[in-house]
Design an enzyme around this catalytic site. Structure first.
Site, PDB file in Angstrom:
ATOM      1  N   LYS A 166      -0.101   4.403  -8.799  1.00 50.24           N
ATOM      2  CA  LYS A 166       1.313   4.405  -8.392  1.00 50.24           C
ATOM      3  C   LYS A 166       2.059   5.505  -9.140  1.00 50.24           C
ATOM      4  CE  LYS A 166       3.865   0.774  -7.254  1.00 50.24           C
ATOM      5  NZ  LYS A 166       4.079   0.736  -5.797  1.00 50.24           N
TER       6      LYS A 166
HETATM    7  N1  PMP Z   1       0.638   0.468  -0.825  1.00 47.34           N
HETATM    8  C1  PMP Z   1       1.613   1.199  -1.380  1.00 47.34           C
HETATM    9  C2  PMP Z   1       1.687   2.657  -1.109  1.00 47.34           C
HETATM   10  C3  PMP Z   1       2.571   0.562  -2.199  1.00 47.34           C
HETATM   11  O1  PMP Z   1       3.551   1.264  -2.747  1.00 47.34           O
HETATM   12  C4  PMP Z   1       2.489  -0.835  -2.422  1.00 47.34           C
HETATM   13  C5  PMP Z   1       3.511  -1.510  -3.274  1.00 47.34           C
HETATM   14  N2  PMP Z   1       3.135  -1.487  -4.636  1.00 47.34           N
HETATM   15  C6  PMP Z   1       1.448  -1.540  -1.821  1.00 47.34           C
HETATM   16  C7  PMP Z   1       0.533  -0.852  -1.032  1.00 47.34           C
HETATM   17  C8  PMP Z   1       1.280  -3.007  -2.062  1.00 47.34           C
HETATM   18  O2  PMP Z   1       0.831  -3.251  -3.374  1.00 47.34           O
HETATM   19  P1  PMP Z   1       1.225  -4.562  -4.158  1.00 47.34           P
HETATM   20  O3  PMP Z   1       0.758  -5.712  -3.349  1.00 47.34           O
HETATM   21  O4  PMP Z   1       0.504  -4.453  -5.453  1.00 47.34           O
HETATM   22  O5  PMP Z   1       2.691  -4.573  -4.312  1.00 47.34           O
END
Ligand code: PMP
Length: 304
Positions: free
Chosen positions: A157
Site C-alpha cells: 500500500k
Molecule cells: N485493493 C486495493 C487497491 C485497496 O486499496 C484495498 C484497501 N486497502 C483493498 C484492495 C482491500 O484491502 P483490505 O481488505 O485489506 O482493506
C-alpha cells in the site's frame, strides 16, 4: 468528512487542525509513503478494531518493501490506534495510519529526509453507499490498467501507487458507474480501485491471486476463510472479463467497502441483477464476525 478532536503525529496527540506537514515533504512530491485503512466496529462486548495487528503488520511490510524506515514496533502502533479511538470518543470508525518521508531532501533519493508517522481516526459510513451494500453497485472495466509488478508493487500500500486507483475511480464516476474494475497488463481481472473481487459461478467461488495485481486484502483473506469454514471451496485463479459476464454473482471486499455486491459489469446484469446467496452469506458472515455476533474468529477482534 467529520473532524475528530485529535490526530496522533510523530509520538504526540495533536488537535485535528494542527496536524500539518511541510509543503516540501518528500512524500507529497513523490508519493514516498505507505498507509493503511482499518475499521473499528461496535461489537457486542465493546469497540473492537478488526484485525488491527494484521493491518499494522501490513503497514510495516509495505514500508519495508518501499524502503521507508519503520521506527515503531507493531505493538506500539496497535496501542496508539486504540488510544486514539478512546480519546476521540469513537465507538466505531475508520483508522488511517500513514508513514512517509518528510523534509530534508528534495532530490528523488530520500536519504536525509525525516520519516513521519501519523494515525488519524474518524467516523466513516458505507464507502460505496448503503444502497450499494443492499442492492449492489454498477462497475465498468477501466481503460486504466492496474499498475503491475514490473513497474511498481500492487501488493504494497504505497501512497504513490494510488494515483493509478484515483484515475480509474474518477473516470468510472464520470462515466456514471459506482466503481472501476481494473485489468492487469495481461488483460485479466486484478481488482477494483480499492477493493478485491470475488466471483461465483456454478457454486464455485473464485478470486484473482496477488500475482494478478491484487492487494492481499485483509477483508479478502477474512471472507476467504469464513466462506471456506462455511463449506465453500474457493479458488485463487485467473479471471477474465468474459468470466465476469458469465458469472452468477460478483462482489467486492475491502475495509472501506466491506462486502459490496456488484450487480452490473459493463452494463450487463450479473446473474439476475440482484445480490445472490453466496454474496449474502459472505456479507452476513463478515458483519456477524466484525460485530462478534457470530462468535467466529474472536482473535480478529482487538478491543480498545
Ligand atoms: N485493493 C486495493 C487497491 C485497496 O486499496 C484495498 C484497501 N486497502 C483493498 C484492495 C482491500 O484491502 P483490505 O481488505 O485489506 O482493506
Amino acid at each position: 468528512m467529520e473532524a475528530t478532536e485529535y490526530i496522533w503525529m510523530d509520538g504526540e496527540l495533536v488537535p485535528w487542525n494542527d496536524a500539518n506537514i511541510h509543503v516540501l515533504s518528500h512524500g507529497l512530491h513523490y508519493g514516498t509513503g505507505a498507509f493503511e485503512g482499518i475499521r473499528a466496529y461496535e461489537a457486542i462486548d465493546g469497540t473492537a478494531v478488526f484485525r488491527l495487528t494484521d493491518h499494522i503488520d501490513r503497514l510495516a511490510r509495505s514500508a519495508k518493501a518501499l524502503g521507508i524506515p519503520f521506527e515503531y514496533s507493531v505493538e506500539e502502533l496497535v496501542e496508539v490506534s486504540k488510544e486514539l479511538l478512546r480519546v476521540n470518543g469513537l465507538t466505531s470508525g475508520y483508522l488511517r495510519p500513514i508513514t512517509f518521508f518528510g523534509t530534508g531532501s528534495m532530490g528523488l533519493n530520500p536519504a536525509g529526509a525525516n520519516v513521519q508517522m501519523v494515525i488519524a481516526a474518524w467516523e466513516w459510513g458505507a464507502y460505496l453507499g448503503e444502497d450499494g451494500l443492499q442492492n449492489g453497485i454498477r462497475v465498468a472495466v477501466s481503460s486504466w490498467r492496474r499498475l503491475s509488478h514490473d513497474s511498481f508493487m500492487p501488493d504494497a500500500k504505497g501512497t504513490g501507487g494510488y494515483m493509478n486507483s484515483v484515475l480509474a475511480k474518477t473516470a468510472a464516476i464520470r462515466a456514471g458507474y459506482d466503481e472501476a474494475l481494473m485489468l492487469n497488463k495481461d488483460g485479466l481481472i486484478a481488482e477494483g480501485s480499492g477493493e478485491n473481487l470475488f466471483m461465483i459461478r456454478n457454486g464455485s467461488v473464485f478470486t484473482p491471486p496477488t500475482s494478478a495485481g491484487a492487494l492481499d486484502g485483509i477483508t479478502r483473506d477474512s471472507v476467504f476463510q469464513l466462506l471456506e469454514e462455511d463449506g465453500y471451496t474457493i479458488r485463487e485463479s485467473a479471471i477474465s472479463r468474459t468470466d465476469l459476464y458469465y458469472a452468477d454473482e460478483v462482489f467486492f471486499t475491502g475495509t472501506a467497502a466491506e462486502v459490496t455486491p456488484v450487480r452490473e459489469v459493463d452494463d450487463r446484469p450479473v446473474g439476475d441483477g440482484k445480490p445472490g446467496p453466496v454474496t449474502r452469506r459472505a456479507q452476513d458472515l463478515f458483519m456477524g464476525t466484525v460485530t462478534a455476533k457470530l462468535g467466529l474468529h474472536p482473535e480478529w477482534l482487538e478491543y480498545i
